[in-house]
Design a protein around this motif. Structure first.
Motif, PDB file in Angstrom:
ATOM      1  N   ASN A 278       0.707  -1.142  -0.215  1.00  0.00           N
ATOM      2  CA  ASN A 278       0.097  -0.046  -0.105  1.00  0.00           C
ATOM      3  C   ASN A 278       0.893   1.141  -0.010  1.00  0.00           C
ATOM      4  N   ASN A 279       2.095   1.141   0.284  1.00  0.00           N
ATOM      5  CA  ASN A 279       2.964   2.343   0.484  1.00  0.00           C
ATOM      6  C   ASN A 279       2.535   3.450   1.436  1.00  0.00           C
ATOM      7  N   SER A 280       1.993   2.705   2.429  1.00  0.00           N
ATOM      8  CA  SER A 280       1.257   3.781   3.603  1.00  0.00           C
ATOM      9  C   SER A 280       1.077   2.996   4.550  1.00  0.00           C
ATOM     10  N   GLY A 281       0.837   3.503   5.927  1.00  0.00           N
ATOM     11  CA  GLY A 281       0.411   2.541   7.072  1.00  0.00           C
ATOM     12  C   GLY A 281      -0.187   3.702   7.809  1.00  0.00           C
ATOM     13  N   ARG A 282      -0.829   3.375   8.785  1.00  0.00           N
ATOM     14  CA  ARG A 282      -1.623   4.097   9.789  1.00  0.00           C
ATOM     15  C   ARG A 282      -2.117   3.162  11.279  1.00  0.00           C
ATOM     16  N   PHE A 283      -2.257   3.968  12.197  1.00  0.00           N
ATOM     17  CA  PHE A 283      -2.487   3.114  13.561  1.00  0.00           C
ATOM     18  C   PHE A 283      -3.713   2.388  13.221  1.00  0.00           C
ATOM     19  N   GLN A 284      -4.734   2.702  12.351  1.00  0.00           N
ATOM     20  CA  GLN A 284      -6.081   2.061  12.246  1.00  0.00           C
ATOM     21  C   GLN A 284      -5.981   1.255  11.342  1.00  0.00           C
ATOM     22  N   MET A 285      -4.832   0.740  10.582  1.00  0.00           N
ATOM     23  CA  MET A 285      -4.849  -0.146   9.481  1.00  0.00           C
ATOM     24  C   MET A 285      -5.284  -1.591   9.901  1.00  0.00           C
ATOM     25  N   GLY A 286      -4.821  -1.814  11.420  1.00  0.00           N
ATOM     26  CA  GLY A 286      -4.988  -2.979  11.888  1.00  0.00           C
ATOM     27  C   GLY A 286      -6.574  -3.469  11.994  1.00  0.00           C
ATOM     28  N   PHE A 287      -7.369  -2.342  12.458  1.00  0.00           N
ATOM     29  CA  PHE A 287      -8.810  -2.514  12.671  1.00  0.00           C
ATOM     30  C   PHE A 287      -9.533  -3.223  11.411  1.00  0.00           C
ATOM     31  N   THR A 288      -9.543  -2.502  10.474  1.00  0.00           N
ATOM     32  CA  THR A 288     -10.019  -2.887   9.069  1.00  0.00           C
ATOM     33  C   THR A 288      -9.394  -4.209   8.470  1.00  0.00           C
ATOM     34  N   TYR A 289      -7.958  -4.485   8.389  1.00  0.00           N
ATOM     35  CA  TYR A 289      -7.689  -5.771   7.909  1.00  0.00           C
ATOM     36  C   TYR A 289      -7.856  -6.739   8.913  1.00  0.00           C
ATOM     37  N   GLY A 290      -7.795  -6.310  10.233  1.00  0.00           N
ATOM     38  CA  GLY A 290      -8.195  -7.477  11.032  1.00  0.00           C
ATOM     39  C   GLY A 290      -9.741  -8.023  11.175  1.00  0.00           C
ATOM     40  N   LEU A 291     -10.442  -7.011  10.905  1.00  0.00           N
ATOM     41  CA  LEU A 291     -11.891  -7.331  10.782  1.00  0.00           C
ATOM     42  C   LEU A 291     -12.190  -8.231   9.593  1.00  0.00           C
ATOM     43  N   PHE A 292     -11.419  -7.569   8.445  1.00  0.00           N
ATOM     44  CA  PHE A 292     -11.877  -8.416   7.181  1.00  0.00           C
ATOM     45  C   PHE A 292     -11.168  -9.729   7.488  1.00  0.00           C
ATOM     46  N   ALA A 293      -9.980  -9.873   8.304  1.00  0.00           N
ATOM     47  CA  ALA A 293      -9.307 -11.129   8.397  1.00  0.00           C
ATOM     48  C   ALA A 293     -10.146 -12.101   9.084  1.00  0.00           C
ATOM     49  N   PHE A 294     -10.995 -11.575  10.205  1.00  0.00           N
ATOM     50  CA  PHE A 294     -11.690 -12.399  10.993  1.00  0.00           C
ATOM     51  C   PHE A 294     -12.665 -12.949  10.054  1.00  0.00           C
ATOM     52  N   THR A 295     -13.394 -11.923   9.489  1.00  0.00           N
ATOM     53  CA  THR A 295     -14.687 -12.358   8.609  1.00  0.00           C
ATOM     54  C   THR A 295     -14.144 -13.667   7.568  1.00  0.00           C
ATOM     55  N   ALA A 296     -13.074 -13.324   7.148  1.00  0.00           N
ATOM     56  CA  ALA A 296     -12.503 -14.437   6.258  1.00  0.00           C
ATOM     57  C   ALA A 296     -12.414 -15.858   7.076  1.00  0.00           C
ATOM     58  N   ALA A 297     -11.834 -15.436   8.319  1.00  0.00           N
ATOM     59  CA  ALA A 297     -11.776 -16.823   9.117  1.00  0.00           C
ATOM     60  C   ALA A 297     -12.952 -17.508   9.338  1.00  0.00           C
ATOM     61  N   VAL A 298     -14.070 -16.469   9.727  1.00  0.00           N
ATOM     62  CA  VAL A 298     -15.325 -17.286  10.093  1.00  0.00           C
ATOM     63  C   VAL A 298     -16.073 -17.914   8.638  1.00  0.00           C
ATOM     64  N   LEU A 299     -15.819 -17.112   7.663  1.00  0.00           N
ATOM     65  CA  LEU A 299     -16.189 -17.646   6.573  1.00  0.00           C
ATOM     66  C   LEU A 299     -15.758 -18.960   6.014  1.00  0.00           C
ATOM     67  N   GLY A 300     -14.452 -19.147   6.136  1.00  0.00           N
ATOM     68  CA  GLY A 300     -14.020 -20.521   5.895  1.00  0.00           C
ATOM     69  C   GLY A 300     -14.377 -21.331   6.998  1.00  0.00           C
ATOM     70  N   GLY A 301     -14.380 -21.141   7.951  1.00  0.00           N
ATOM     71  CA  GLY A 301     -14.608 -21.993   9.128  1.00  0.00           C
ATOM     72  C   GLY A 301     -13.814 -21.567  10.042  1.00  0.00           C
ATOM     73  N   ILE A 302     -14.107 -21.002  11.194  1.00  0.00           N
ATOM     74  CA  ILE A 302     -12.862 -20.656  12.045  1.00  0.00           C
ATOM     75  C   ILE A 302     -12.117 -21.960  12.726  1.00  0.00           C
ATOM     76  N   GLY A 303     -11.131 -21.915  12.883  1.00  0.00           N
ATOM     77  CA  GLY A 303     -10.461 -23.149  13.502  1.00  0.00           C
ATOM     78  C   GLY A 303      -9.697 -24.133  12.330  1.00  0.00           C
ATOM     79  N   ASN A 304     -10.362 -23.741  11.090  1.00  0.00           N
ATOM     80  CA  ASN A 304      -9.724 -24.617   9.939  1.00  0.00           C
ATOM     81  C   ASN A 304      -8.683 -23.576   9.392  1.00  0.00           C
ATOM     82  N   LEU A 305      -7.414 -24.468   9.113  1.00  0.00           N
ATOM     83  CA  LEU A 305      -6.464 -23.703   8.583  1.00  0.00           C
ATOM     84  C   LEU A 305      -6.859 -23.338   6.947  1.00  0.00           C
ATOM     85  N   ALA A 306      -7.236 -24.358   6.225  1.00  0.00           N
ATOM     86  CA  ALA A 306      -7.528 -24.500   4.789  1.00  0.00           C
ATOM     87  C   ALA A 306      -8.506 -23.149   4.744  1.00  0.00           C
TER      88      ALA A 306
END
Lengths: 366, 407, 298
Positions: A278-306
């Protein structure tokens, strides 16, 4: 101050739309419903697929951290996004410390990149494990919500530390990868591909390959670790049944520590890559990425690596298509709705299929 | 025989009545102390009225969230969503700039503060049910994330649906409460400059909320929440419809948030989405947890502590801190002095809220003023954790215990 | 002690109940009729599917197949639209109350509050009424509390009404579970191993108490036990489950002489029996309920 982050800072599409060569505006008509009538463009479709796969691989790396920890101690590590953000901050600082700039020799730049990657991984991994030792480990026997609340607190503490570190405003990434290399279009420059894509405006940048080139080996190493090593086996055993694993002589605390270390390490790698991507960073970047990633983990089945990886790529694609692609076909649609789209997916998956796409349903013991 | 049962129950109710009288006296005493604050404020030239009124609105919010988190044990990370719905509800109904008013959809008699407040109250409760009905079956941590998602979507909607909501600029000219005429031609007005009247108004609303919430908790419904919190399956087997009991908690919590939102909108007279961010949900959560989850008086104190730091102390203490830093010129610590001299406590807000959450969870899970019951549940060393014990183990241990006890 | 039950209509009818967890069939095509006013016991070795069967009646598990009806009304039956599947609280309001094998009291609430929770389904007060404390709400609360006190007296816990449930002794916790179940005014009481963890004296007292309740409160009782001896004295009907399958159903004497049952208990279940004798308070005697009855009255 803190809050729903408009994802512009984290979105690759906005970095490159001027140069991406997508053709807008030609032959567009608007019907009464406000839907743009435009010929479907495959170039555009693939362009956003590339962007989606790159951000998807970042999300997958972060999602793995959620899933590793959740699989073992059933804790939604709310501070995980912030661990990712700290990895990016650490990488930014480290590059400045080494004093390398885009003018340095290619060999030096490459070795500094590798060093930064490894150092960010180590930093975030240790940070994550330290947070676990400091806060969560004392709440193992408490009801489920207690460690979750502690994790929320941790995420706020880390954000505040990030403000001390780099200030509240976005900063540009370290000037390490020269911009002509960053936007180097592989499809037009590499000999064989040049012939195939001669008439296309499709762009596959070196930086996209960099993201995928870091992610894929890490995924392979992770699966080797989890499925082929002793401690990986111990992790899987602990995830299945903590008491039984303890009875078999597995050191549960160490296993949990390793899960935090691994998850944090992957988040650190993602943070470093995201900084350059992104060539940028901000203290809030973890919030969005984190929630999107959590959504991804839930979408795939949380606890399941694949599942986390599949979910990561899906969310990356949805993110990319919602941000850019939809905007060209549906008037009024654009990146401002992406958050809502992804959170709606999160809610719908949790309500209708809490076990995710790849997860198995587990009966509660009565 | 039967009469003795009756007397025991009668006695219990008589005791309760006495206890409630005593409690009411204390609450009124506390309220009376607070009620003289406006005079103090102007006498001492503190100029903090504009901060205290929002703090009191946040106290009401914390009381509402306490129903959801403290009583029903549901972690709601998107509580701000209902605050937004309430505030915008008031704006939609009363502002002449509102899309609905301009289309003439809102009848004239509704376009004033009190009807709008009642409607926003109901509106927030309805949204509570809409969100709660499909999601309350979920496990606690999943529910937390779902509510967080909802708390993000709602302000996002108000930002993006600019055709109706006027986007990030928000809606202004929201109605204020009508003045109350007094004998002798004077009146109690509620313009933004009538800070004192606003202070007392919010105080009264807060008192009514406390009154309603304590009664609610001490009833069939309050008992059912406690039961669900302790053991959901047992509660369901005892005839409690767990989903509807949780839904009630959720909707009631949402309705408090909604009417706090509409009061807030009436006070600031303009709403825009940036007032309602995720951090607001967390600040309210921190208030509930710091003060004492499940204990209404603890929650009030917690809300006042966090609210006053957030809005008053962080600003007011910065100057003395900077002054102290300037005085600290002693060589070995001069770096600290330099840092203190320029440090602004407002940039520590998230650190403080985060620390409050973590430290309370680690050191005093029941909060500063715990409800004894909730503290016992949260500490986790509850010996009632039967469901993960094997039957065999249970029997042996108990037999040994009983044998030992008999010997 | 065994009373003759006239062959009235069954209060509970289970037909072909099956429950599958993944690949495991926990309960396999079990039929059971329970006559009104009887004490019926379901016995079997540990892991035979007794508790799963119980949880299906109570509405906590949905059967994979089969139908259950109570007083002619379906609790579970049919799939798709038109099928019924009641929630646990709906089952309770129909008049079925239960206790748990591993005591599940509301540990941090007082004894009387536990009983008041049991009365939940018989009360009506809603949120608005509770805030306004209307006359009818107050009357209901008064009545509920009075009934709760009398129920506590009935099980012998009247003096401990205000103590916290988790501070009660083990036997008292079991009694409180029974009182809490009775509070919903059931006509069918499901008791899941009510004597688990009790010494022979307490076991005998509890057994006698079950019989007393049945007689005095016009209850039908469905009992789960893995200890065959506890059950024989008071049961009108005994059904034996083994590996999810019902292998015998009849009077105590019939079941005791059934070769399959003996095999299940002494053959495959030999370890089970020896474990029972292994317990510190062994040996377990067959409690003679008549003998112990006078002393067992709480």
């Amino acid at each position: 101050m803190l809050g729903p982050v408009r994802v512009r800072d984290g979105n690759p599409w906005h970095m490159s739309d001027a140069a991406s060569g997508c053709r807008f505006g030609s032959g567009i008509e608007r019907d009464e419903m406000g839907i743009l009538l435009m010929d479907f463009e495959w170039t555009l479709f693939f362009q956003f697929m590339i962007i989606g796969l790159a951000s998807g691989s970042l999300i997958a790396l972060i999602a793995l951290g959620y899933t590793l920890v959740y699989g073992i101690i059933e804790l939604i590590n709310f501070a995980h996004g912030e661990v990712f953000m700290m990895g990016a901050f650490f990488a930014a600082t480290l590059v400045v410390v080494t004093g390398v700039t885009s003018d340095s020799s290619t060999g030096l730049i490459v070795s500094v990149l590798i060093l930064t990657l490894l150092a960010s991984m180590a930093f975030s991994g240790l940070l994550n494990a330290a947070i676990d030792k400091l806060a969560y480990s004392r709440l193992r026997k408490a009801p489920r919500l207690a460690p979750l609340i502690a994790a929320i607190g941790m995420s706020f503490i880390l954000q505040n530390i990030a403000i001390y570190w780099k200030g509240p405003n976005p900063f540009t990434g370290p000037d390490l990868i020269p911009s002509e290399i960053r936007s180097y279009n592989v499809l037009q420059e590499w000999p064989l591909l040049r012939d195939w894509f001669a008439d296309s405006t499709l762009r596959l940048r070196l930086i996209d390959l960099f993201v995928i080139g870091v992610t894929i080996p890490l995924l392979i190493i992770l699966s080797w670790f989890v499925y082929r090593t002793r401690i990986g086996t111990a992790m899987r055993a602990t995830a299945q049944d903590r008491e039984a694993a303890a009875l078999m002589g597995i050191d549960i605390n160490r296993t949990i520590g390793v899960a935090f270390l691994l998850g944090g390490g992957l988040a650190g790698a993602a943070g470093m890559v995201a900084l350059f991507y992104n060539n940028s960073g901000r203290f809030q970047m973890g919030f969005t990425y984190g929630l999107f990633a959590f959504t991804a983990a839930v979408l795939g089945g949380i606890g399941n690596l694949a599942g986390a990886v599949v979910g990561g790529f899906l969310i990356g694609l949805i993110w990319s298509y919602s941000d850019g692609f939809m905007g060209t076909f549906v008037s009024g649609w654009g990146s401002q709705w992406t958050n809502s789209v992804i959170f709606s997916i999160l809610i719908l998956v949790l309500v209708f299929r809490p076990s995710g796409l790849l997860g198995q349903e587990v009966a509660d013991k009565v | 025989m039967a009469s003795s049962y009756a007397t025991r129950a009668e006695k219990w109710f008589a005791d309760r009545k006495q206890e409630e009288r005593k409690r009411l006296l204390w609450v009124l005493l506390g309220a009376a102390c607070l009620a003289v604050y406006p005079f103090l404020d102007s006498a001492l030239g503190l100029n903090q009225m504009g901060q205290w009124i929002p703090i009191f609105v946040f106290v009401i919010l914390a009381l509402g969230l306490n129903i959801v988190v403290g009583y029903a044990g549901l972690l709601d990370l998107g509580y701000v969503a209902f605050f937004v719905i309430g505030a915008y509800g008031n704006a939609f109904i009363t502002s002449p700039n509102s899309w609905f008013v301009q289309r003439g959809w809102i009848p004239e008699y509704l376009q004033s503060f009190w009807p709008a407040m009642a409607l926003s109250w109901v509106l927030a409760a309805i949204f509570g049910v809409i969100l709660g009905a499909p999601t309350l079956r979920l496990r606690g941590d999943y529910l937390a994330i779902v509510t967080l998602g909802f708390g993000e979507i709602v302000p996002d909607f108000y930002t993006n649906a600019s055709g109706i909501t006027n986007g990030p600029q928000g809606i202004g000219q929201i109605a204020k409460p009508p003045s109350i005429p007094l004998p002798g031609g004077r009146e109690i007005g509620f313009s933004t400059i009538d800070q004192d009247n606003w202070f007392w108004l919010v105080l009264v609303v807060g008192l009514v909320s406390i009154f309603m919430i304590t009664r609610l908790y001490d009833s069939r419904m309050g008992r059912s929440w406690q039961a669900i919190r302790e053991d959901e399956i047992a509660a369901a087997s005892m005839g409690i419809n767990t989903v509807s009991a949780k839904l009630w908690a959720f909707a009631l919590g949402a309705s408090f948030s909604g009417f706090a939102g509409s009061i807030y909108a009436g006070y600031v007279r303009v709403v825009y989405p940036d007032q309602f961010q995720f951090s607001v949900s967390i600040i309210i959560l921190a208030m509930v947890i710091l003060g004492g989850i499940g204990n209404i008086y603890g929650v009030i104190v917690g809300a006042i502590i966090i609210g006053s730091f957030d809005r008053i102390l962080a600003t007011e203490l910065t100057r003395p801190l900077n002054w102290m830093g300037e005085q600290l010129t002693w060589e070995p610590l001069s770096w600290l002095g330099e840092w203190l001299a320029t440090h602004n406590l407002n940039s520590d807000r998230f650190l403080i809220f985060g620390l409050a959450l973590v430290l309370i969870m680690l050191l005093r899970p029941g909060g500063l003023f715990p409800s004894s019951r909730r503290a016992a549940e949260l500490s986790g060393d509850d010996d009632d954790d039967v469901d993960d014990k094997e039957d065999l183990y249970d029997v042996r241990e108990e037999n040994a215990r009983l044998a030992g006890g008999n010997a | 002690m065994v009373t003759e039950i006239e062959a009235g209509p069954p209060i509970l009818e289970a037909r072909g109940i099956t429950k599958q967890f993944g690949g495991l069939i926990a309960v396999d095509e079990v039929d059971l009729n329970i006559a009104t006013g009887s004490i019926t016991s379901v016995i079997g070795p540990n892991g035979a599917g007794k508790t799963t069967f119980f949880n299906m009646i109570a509405g906590i598990y949905k059967p994979t197949q089969g139908t259950i009806s109570f007083k002619g009304k379906p609790i579970f039956g049919g799939s798709g639209f038109g099928g019924t599947s009641l929630r646990p609280d709906q089952v309770t309001s129909l008049g079925i109350a239960r206790t748990f094998q591993n005591i599940r009291l509301f540990a941090n609430m007082t004894v009387i509050e536990n009983v008041l929770i049991g009365m939940h389904s018989r009360m009506k007060a809603g949120a608005i009424g509770a805030m306004l404390r209307t006359r009818s709400v107050m009357r209901e609360e008064h009545e509920a509390r009075e009934n709760a006190y009398s129920l506590l007296d009935y099980v012998g816990l009247g003096r401990q009404a205000q103590s916290t449930a988790k501070n009660l002794s083990y036997g008292d916790q079991r009694r409180l579970e029974v009182a809490r179940a009775l509070a919903s005014g059931p006509s069918l009481l499901l008791l899941d191993e009510p004597t688990a963890g009790m010494n022979p004296r307490e076991t005998a007292a509890m057994t006698a108490f079950i019989d007393k309740m049945r007689r005095e409160l016009n209850l039908t009782v469905l009992l789960i036990e893995h200890d065959m001896k506890v059950v024989m004295g008071i049961s009108d009907q005994v059904a034996v489950l083994d590996h999810g399958v019902k292998i015998a159903d009849g009077s105590g004497a019939e079941v005791r002489s059934n070769p399959e049952v003996i095999e299940a208990y002494l053959g495959k279940g030999a370890a089970e029996l020896s474990r029972q004798f292994d317990a510190p308070a062994a040996p377990v005697q067959s409690p003679q309920v008549e003998q112990l009855h006078p002393g067992a009255n709480p």
